[in-house]
Structures are given as C-alpha cells and as structure tokens.
Design a protein around this motif. Sequence first.
Motif, PDB file in Angstrom:
ATOM      1  N   PHE A  49      23.717   0.337   7.115  1.00  0.00           N
ATOM      2  CA  PHE A  49      22.738   0.118   6.051  1.00  0.00           C
ATOM      3  C   PHE A  49      21.587  -0.787   6.485  1.00  0.00           C
ATOM      4  O   PHE A  49      20.653  -1.018   5.724  1.00  0.00           O
ATOM      5  CB  PHE A  49      23.413  -0.492   4.821  1.00  0.00           C
ATOM      6  N   LYS A  62      10.125  -1.914   2.704  1.00  0.00           N
ATOM      7  CA  LYS A  62      11.335  -1.563   1.965  1.00  0.00           C
ATOM      8  C   LYS A  62      12.359  -2.687   2.044  1.00  0.00           C
ATOM      9  O   LYS A  62      12.692  -3.170   3.123  1.00  0.00           O
ATOM     10  CB  LYS A  62      11.935  -0.269   2.525  1.00  0.00           C
ATOM     11  N   GLN A  63      12.845  -3.129   0.909  1.00  0.00           N
ATOM     12  CA  GLN A  63      13.775  -4.246   0.851  1.00  0.00           C
ATOM     13  C   GLN A  63      15.172  -3.812   1.282  1.00  0.00           C
ATOM     14  O   GLN A  63      15.634  -2.731   0.916  1.00  0.00           O
ATOM     15  CB  GLN A  63      13.843  -4.805  -0.582  1.00  0.00           C
ATOM     16  N   PRO A  64      15.866  -4.634   2.086  1.00  0.00           N
ATOM     17  CA  PRO A  64      17.227  -4.282   2.502  1.00  0.00           C
ATOM     18  C   PRO A  64      18.201  -4.327   1.326  1.00  0.00           C
ATOM     19  O   PRO A  64      17.970  -5.049   0.340  1.00  0.00           O
ATOM     20  CB  PRO A  64      17.562  -5.363   3.534  1.00  0.00           C
ATOM     21  N   LYS A  65      19.247  -3.566   1.428  1.00  0.00           N
ATOM     22  CA  LYS A  65      20.264  -3.576   0.380  1.00  0.00           C
ATOM     23  C   LYS A  65      20.967  -4.929   0.346  1.00  0.00           C
ATOM     24  O   LYS A  65      21.056  -5.624   1.355  1.00  0.00           O
ATOM     25  CB  LYS A  65      21.291  -2.463   0.629  1.00  0.00           C
ATOM     26  N   LYS A  66      21.482  -5.270  -0.813  1.00  0.00           N
ATOM     27  CA  LYS A  66      22.197  -6.531  -0.977  1.00  0.00           C
ATOM     28  C   LYS A  66      23.642  -6.260  -1.386  1.00  0.00           C
ATOM     29  O   LYS A  66      23.941  -5.237  -2.008  1.00  0.00           O
ATOM     30  CB  LYS A  66      21.516  -7.398  -2.039  1.00  0.00           C
ATOM     31  N   ARG A  68      26.752  -6.320  -3.587  1.00  0.00           N
ATOM     32  CA  ARG A  68      26.821  -6.281  -5.038  1.00  0.00           C
ATOM     33  C   ARG A  68      28.214  -6.581  -5.580  1.00  0.00           C
ATOM     34  O   ARG A  68      28.364  -6.997  -6.717  1.00  0.00           O
ATOM     35  CB  ARG A  68      26.371  -4.900  -5.530  1.00  0.00           C
ATOM     36  N   ASP A  89      27.584   3.848  -1.820  1.00  0.00           N
ATOM     37  CA  ASP A  89      26.264   3.272  -1.566  1.00  0.00           C
ATOM     38  C   ASP A  89      26.159   1.820  -2.001  1.00  0.00           C
ATOM     39  O   ASP A  89      25.063   1.241  -1.988  1.00  0.00           O
ATOM     40  CB  ASP A  89      25.190   4.101  -2.275  1.00  0.00           C
ATOM     41  N   THR A  90      27.276   1.231  -2.393  1.00  0.00           N
ATOM     42  CA  THR A  90      27.294  -0.157  -2.839  1.00  0.00           C
ATOM     43  C   THR A  90      27.908  -1.040  -1.764  1.00  0.00           C
ATOM     44  O   THR A  90      29.023  -0.790  -1.304  1.00  0.00           O
ATOM     45  CB  THR A  90      28.112  -0.302  -4.133  1.00  0.00           C
ATOM     46  N   LEU A  91      27.190  -2.069  -1.363  1.00  0.00           N
ATOM     47  CA  LEU A  91      27.725  -3.003  -0.373  1.00  0.00           C
ATOM     48  C   LEU A  91      28.674  -3.975  -1.059  1.00  0.00           C
ATOM     49  O   LEU A  91      28.373  -4.527  -2.121  1.00  0.00           O
ATOM     50  CB  LEU A  91      26.597  -3.783   0.301  1.00  0.00           C
ATOM     51  N   ASN A 122      30.347   0.541   3.983  1.00  0.00           N
ATOM     52  CA  ASN A 122      29.818  -0.334   2.938  1.00  0.00           C
ATOM     53  C   ASN A 122      30.717  -1.520   2.619  1.00  0.00           C
ATOM     54  O   ASN A 122      30.474  -2.250   1.661  1.00  0.00           O
ATOM     55  CB  ASN A 122      29.573   0.466   1.657  1.00  0.00           C
ATOM     56  N   GLN A 142      22.814 -11.788  -8.275  1.00  0.00           N
ATOM     57  CA  GLN A 142      22.939 -10.767  -7.227  1.00  0.00           C
ATOM     58  C   GLN A 142      24.120  -9.824  -7.441  1.00  0.00           C
ATOM     59  O   GLN A 142      24.024  -8.626  -7.198  1.00  0.00           O
ATOM     60  CB  GLN A 142      23.070 -11.433  -5.853  1.00  0.00           C
TER      61      GLN A 142
END
Length: 253
Positions: A49, A62-66, A68, A89-91, A122, A142
């Motif tokens: 990711f 584009k902001q990196p994923k965080k 969650r 798709d959720t870290l 993920n 967050q």
Amino acid sequence: MSKSSNGSTRLPRKRFYRARAHSNPLSDSHFPIPISPSDVDYSHHFPHFFPSEECDHENGDKQPKKVRFADIGCGFGGLLVSLSPLFPDTLMIGMELRDKVTEYVKERILALRASNPGQYENISVVRTNSMKYIPNYFEKAQLSKMFFLFPDPHFKEKNHRRRVISIQLLDEYAYVMEIGGIIYTITDVEELGEWMRSCLEDHPLFEAVPVEELEADPVVKLLTSATEEGKKVARNEGETFRAVYRRIMLNED
C-alpha cells in the motif's frame, strides 16, 4: 519463515515463540517509540500500500492510506488474520507488548503473504505498550475500530490500574477514534467484563451499540472465534462477557 518439503511456505510454530502469558504494562519500555504519528514508517509494514517514491511522484499529492483498525494486545494475531479478508483495503495493526509473541505474528503474516500472493497485505504488528503510547502512533480521529479481546484481568485490586480499559485510558482511546468508531471488548472473566462495561458506560464519549446492530456486524462473530483465547474458552464451554461501544460526540447540552 521456512519452506515445507513441497516448496510451500510453512507457518511459524507457536512453541518456538512462547512467552509469559502477560507482561506488566507499567514497566519501563525497551523498544523504540515514535515521537509522533508522523514518525511511524508504515511502508515497512504495508509495502503493498506504500509504493516507491517514484510511484508517489507519479501520483502527485495523493495521500497515503492510514491505519484504521487497532488490535490492542493482539496475541498471536488470530483476529488480524480473520479480519484481513473481510476488509482487504483497510490497514490494521496489532499492538503487542511481548517480544516473542510479536515476532511470531510478524513471521505468521510474512508466511501468509508468501503463500497467498496479494492477500494479507493489509495487516501488520508492532511491539509497543499501547497503554502508554497510543497517541504516539495514531492521530486524532484516525481509528474506526479498536479491539480489546481477552485482556489480562489483573485480579488484585492494587493492580487494577494495569487494566487496559479504564476511564483515564478511554480518554486517549476516544481521542484517536473517529466519531462513530467502535470499541470491541470481550473477556471470560465476569468481574472484568463488568468493569469494562462500567467504564465505557460511565464515559461521556461512548454509548452502547444496540443489540440488533451487533447481530448484523460480521466482526462481532470473530470476537469469540478468531483468537487463541476465544477458542480455548469455546472448547471449555465457558461463558464470555462482551461490551461493544460507539464513539460519540460530547453532549454539551
């Protein structure tokens, strides 16, 4: 991580990573601690990711994923492994204080990734003391889910301050959770279950999730089936005590 005789990747064996069942969360730390959430390098945790700098440049701003989801005291990582395909798709990250157990979870995830290309990318784990350093890892609002599954009951009254759910700690958890985010707790110790429910009930930033909503939540089913502790309780036909609460806005009326 090793290869089996047929060339497939073999999962690590728990017996080589055994540690004490619990650690003192109030003891001094002997591991690196990020100064702030911006100092945490998640590219090592989730390389799938976090593409290379060249790719980042192509994607502009584009902001990196965080991250969650956070599994506090994740043990051997059973919940993370079960959640991963449900929310691909959720870290999500496990936070574990014991060094050998953390190493096992790392090896387990790497083995699963190697055996299942494109999957389990993920999830990851970090060795840390979540009772002390939650704000060092997560920004305000967050997280959308936090898990506290079968935590140490700390039976002696003098050790209740070591419990991972308390009114004081809920202030910190509320800070890193978004409005509408959910805390999941479960234990097989009735007194601890009552304690956690009471703390959540008394905190102004949390309210109980309705039963009908819990019944429709696929995550709730994993609370008793995904972890080593939960499976042990089920085998022994033990009772569990669950408290699931939602982060709400402060009522200032």
